[in-house]
Design an enzyme around this catalytic site. Structure first.
Site, PDB file in Angstrom:
ATOM      1  N   ARG A   1      36.555  40.199  56.378  1.00 52.97           N
ATOM      2  CA  ARG A   1      35.569  39.674  57.411  1.00 52.97           C
ATOM      3  C   ARG A   1      36.063  40.259  59.086  1.00 52.97           C
ATOM      4  NH1 ARG A   1      32.300  37.918  59.183  1.00 52.97           N
ATOM      5  NH2 ARG A   1      32.319  35.491  59.305  1.00 52.97           N
TER       6      ARG A   1
ATOM      7  N   SER B   1      36.852  50.942  51.555  1.00 46.73           N
ATOM      8  CA  SER B   1      36.332  51.286  50.417  1.00 46.73           C
ATOM      9  C   SER B   1      34.917  50.923  49.167  1.00 46.73           C
ATOM     10  CB  SER B   1      37.512  51.273  48.775  1.00 46.73           C
ATOM     11  OG  SER B   1      36.532  51.882  47.683  1.00 46.73           O
TER      12      SER B   1
ATOM     13  N   TYR C   1      41.537  44.324  38.670  1.00 42.23           N
ATOM     14  CA  TYR C   1      42.104  45.820  37.787  1.00 42.23           C
ATOM     15  C   TYR C   1      43.703  46.001  36.955  1.00 42.23           C
ATOM     16  CZ  TYR C   1      37.585  46.253  40.419  1.00 42.23           C
ATOM     17  OH  TYR C   1      36.849  45.928  40.887  1.00 42.23           O
TER      18      TYR C   1
END
Ligand code: FAD
Ligand code: NAP
Ligand code: SF4
Length: 677
Positions: free
Chosen positions: A292, A29, A170
């Site tokens: 990564r 995402s 969040y």
């Protein structure tokens, strides 16, 4: 079917019971900003469809809010909003019926950027704009219902599943740690109570969408917070989320407010995968790892080591939509690799711009930058094989033009050959590998070691000349600038001149910081050595203390050299560095003992060192070496000569405009011209 010879694990389908993923690579995402603009859904449809055609097994969209208080741009809570998404899901399924598209539900909690934002406790985040409103019992119930409602609408919109983000600072993650959850009711206190909300979100969502819908939970596998979640708590949460109905668990690392780089180019490839592997041993659902992982061999190695069942590549899919197909076809040397610079993706997100990609400016601009065969094939000379010249040559050759690419140097790359020598910028070599391969593949005539002038070009008879001759380093006009102590940055980076034990760097732009990094570096680069990365940033992947960082002190090997970075303008140097990576450069240099100073007027360089005024007061920097990193000026003499002779010429990259030049602008400018030529 026989196993793939190079990537047997990557290309093994994954049976989820009610559906199958065709391979083990998914597009993670990313917020693109397209969610928020007029016509954005059409552009998103083209963007995702191109990635679906590129062979990825599953796509996860950028975050969509389940209600107003969740913040963000796009929201999905009504049938009308669901209708907007249809164009995206239909485009992906039409492009590749065997590719799944999953919508991420993102409730930003205290980071929502609205005064209506909510959280378990009224505790403002270090990076939040507002103190959140503490949720009461009704508020909690509303949030739970809104998650389920959002997922139901996602299903109606044609998505194959939803991902719920439970990390990053969040909403869900703020329930999990004591730092942000000080409640004393059943939603706070013990860890069982703190994890109740995320687990309940999954349970309610599963109940609402039925069993045959992908439900991914993004777990804060290592939150990088002092006193954050312990390894045992992460496993406990993973098991509870599985029991509540998650189909897949995806590991996420860090909260946005943490001070450990997790995706910048200075982070070693796949550094975090073993943390996923440890959790994976304790659950039965498939697990996704990320961060990564930018090439197929890295993905294969992660799967082979048993660290994950699926590998998420987010930015690498911006850089190259065809990454998976290229791996399948054995064309991995044609992959345009994500160099983890963040310059056109995350830096854009955090400054309110649309996402794109430094190495692929077509990303998120597919409808605006179509690649069409040239209507008239022309013989084009490109002078300069830096990022601008290379990007033009490759794009124009793909469209069918005949290209001759000249460079005075003995290798392609221009300034990227300097950049890739800086510890932490090793990935820049991948961009040059990509361009080299494409030059061969497309039959571009490459003339290295050829300094071109207007006579040569006129004699060669090309139809047009693209001048990508880059820049000249700026030489400040102060007495002593040619003194033996004064060293231009190119000589310093290439090691052409000795650098003393004490150094003043004149100029605090990207190059000043890179030079400081290079000359203060000792030992292996953290970007390619996981133990060094852990030591330098104070992380323990193996023992997983709380948050991965609790009680650890970053330990950077200090160079045997005193360095000060100077700038003329007032204030702290480093303000012009990238939004999401600048702090890592500043912090690591400070930890190496590098000093930084603004408000400096340069007077002269002599045997004593660099004479200055600092805030009006005379000050001598009695250094051995003064490295000049004072910006750049366009190298345009060839263009002027061509125009004077009436030859058709175009300017791109640094040759066009050196102020605020970077590779992002150089490549974007070149690509736009090539697509229009
Ligand atoms: P250049 O890269 O300067 O290439 C120009 C080419 O033209 C050269 O190869 C030169 O040999 C050739 N040339 C010139 N005249 C002639 C002639 N007459 N005949 C034949 N050939 C000629 N940018 C980023 O975006 N991110 C970074 O992290 C980053 N890090 C950097 C680190 C360092 C240490 C340096 C030095 C630069 C960095 N940059 C970075 C800047 C980036 O490299 C430049 O913006 C980019 O290279 C500009 O591309 P260009 O093609 O316009 O010019
Ligand atoms: P830059 O960012 O423009 O910085 C130049 C520095 O020199 C500034 O500190 C400037 O600040 C100083 N300066 C300008 N004119 C001067 C003069 N006449 N005398 C003395 N000092 C002077 O340029 P750069 O560092 O050369 O980098 C070139 C480009 O490469 C940049 O635009 C950058 O985007 C790109 N780059 C990017 C990265 C990255 O990590 N993203 C890394 C390296 C390079 P004062 O005027 O205040 O002194
Ligand atoms: Fe990767 Fe840089 Fe492109 Fe972002 S802008 S996707 S980090 S190459």
């Amino acid at each position: 079917m026989a196993a793939h010879p190079r990537y047997p694990r990557v290309f093994t389908p994954l049976d989820l019971g009610f559906t199958t993923l065709k391979n083990r690579i998914l597009m993670g995402s990313m917020h693109t900003g397209l969610e928020d603009i007029e016509g954005g859904f059409e552009r998103m449809a083209a963007f995702f469809a191109e990635r679906a055609r590129g062979g990825v097994g599953m796509i996860i969209t950028g975050g969509i809010a389940p209600n107003h208080e969740a913040g963000g741009g796009g929201k999905l809570s009504t049938p009308e909003e669901a209708a907007l998404h249809r164009i995206v899901t239909e485009a992906v399924h039409a492009a590749a019926p065997d590719v799944k598209i999953v919508m991420q539900i993102l409730h930003a909690g205290p980071l929502a950027g609205t005064p209506a934002c909510v959280a378990p406790s009224a505790i403002r985040s270090r990076i939040g704009r507002y103190t959140p409103n503490e949720l009461d019992e009704d508020g909690i119930e509303k949030q739970l219902a809104d998650f389920a409602n959002c997922a139901v609408h996602a299903r109606a919109a044609g998505y194959d599943g939803v991902e719920i983000i439970g990390s990053a600072g969040y909403l869900l993650s703020t329930f999990l740690v004591e730092k942000t959850n000080t409640r004393t009711d059943e939603w706070g206190g013990s860890f069982e109570n703190r994890m109740r909300f995320p687990v309940e979100v999954i349970r309610r969502t599963r109940a609402a969408v039925g069993d045959d819908f992908i439900l991914i939970f993004r777990i804060p596998a290592m939150d990088m917070l002092e006193g954050g979640m312990s390894g045992e708590e992460v496993i406990q949460l993973a098991q509870a989320v599985e029991a509540a109905g998650a189909t897949i668990i995806s590991t996420h690392f860090t909260w946005h407010e943490a001070q450990v780089p997790t995706i910048a180019t200075m982070v070693p490839r796949a550094a975090f995968a073993e943390v996923t592997g440890r959790i994976r041993r304790h659950v039965n659902v498939p697990m996704i790892t990320s961060n990564r992982i930018n090439m197929p061999d890295v993905a294969e190695a992660v799967l082979e080591a048993g660290h994950a069942d699926l590998v998420s590549m987010a930015r690498p899919m911006l850089a190259d939509a065809d990454l998976v197909n290229k791996a399948w076809e054995g064309r991995e040397d044609e992959i345009n690799t994500c160099i983890a610079c963040n310059q056109a993706c995350l830096d854009h997100t955090f400054t309110g711009k649309l996402t794109s990609c430094l190495v692929n400016p077509r990303a998120c601009n597919e409808t605006l930058m179509p690649v069409l065969p040239a209507t008239t094939v022309r013989d084009l000379a490109v002078v300069g094989a830096g990022p601008a010249g290379l990007a033009f040559a490759v794009e124009a050759a793909q469209r069918g033009h005949k290209i001759t690419l000249y460079d005075a140097a003995g290798e392609i790359g221009g300034q990227f050959n300097l950049a890739r020598r800086v510890p932490g910028k090793e990935e820049f070599s991948e961009t040059l590998r990509y361009f080299k391969r494409m030059i061969d593949k497309l039959g571009i005539m490459l003339k290295l070691g050829t300094r071109v002038d207007a006579d040569l070009l006129a004699a060669a008879g090309h139809d047009e000349v693209i001048v990508a001759t880059g820049i000249r380093p700026r030489t400040p006009d102060i007495p002593g600038i040619t003194h033996a102590k004064a060293v231009p940055y190119i000589d310093a980076i290439l090691g052409r001149r000795p650098i003393g034990r004490s150094v003043a760097i004149m100029g605090a732009g990207g190059i000043g910081f890179d030079v400081a990094t290079l000359i203060t570096h000792a030992g292996p680069s953290a970007a390619v050595d996981i133990p060094t990365f852990c030591r330098e940033w104070g992380v323990d992947f193996v023992n997983h203390p709380r948050g991965g960082v609790t009680g650890l002190v970053p330990q950077i090997e200090k160079a045997d050299r005193e360095v000060v970075i100077l700038q003329r303008r007032d204030g702290a140097p480093g303000k012009t560095l990238g939004r999401t990576t600048g702090w890592t450069h500043r912090l690591s240099l400070v930890r190496r003992g590098v000093k930084m100073l603004g408000g400096v007027t340069y007077l002269k360089i002599d045997d004593e060192g660099l004479h200055t005024l600092v805030n009006g007061e005379p000050r001598l920097f009695a250094v051995d070496t003064v490295i000049i990193c004072a910006g750049q000026e366009p190298e345009r003499s060839l263009y002027d000569a061509l125009v004077a002779r009436g030859l058709r010429a175009h300017l791109i990259g640094g040759a066009n405009e050196a102020a605020e030049l970077d590779a992002k602008r150089a490549i974007a400018e070149a690509t736009e011209l090539a697509l229009a030529s």
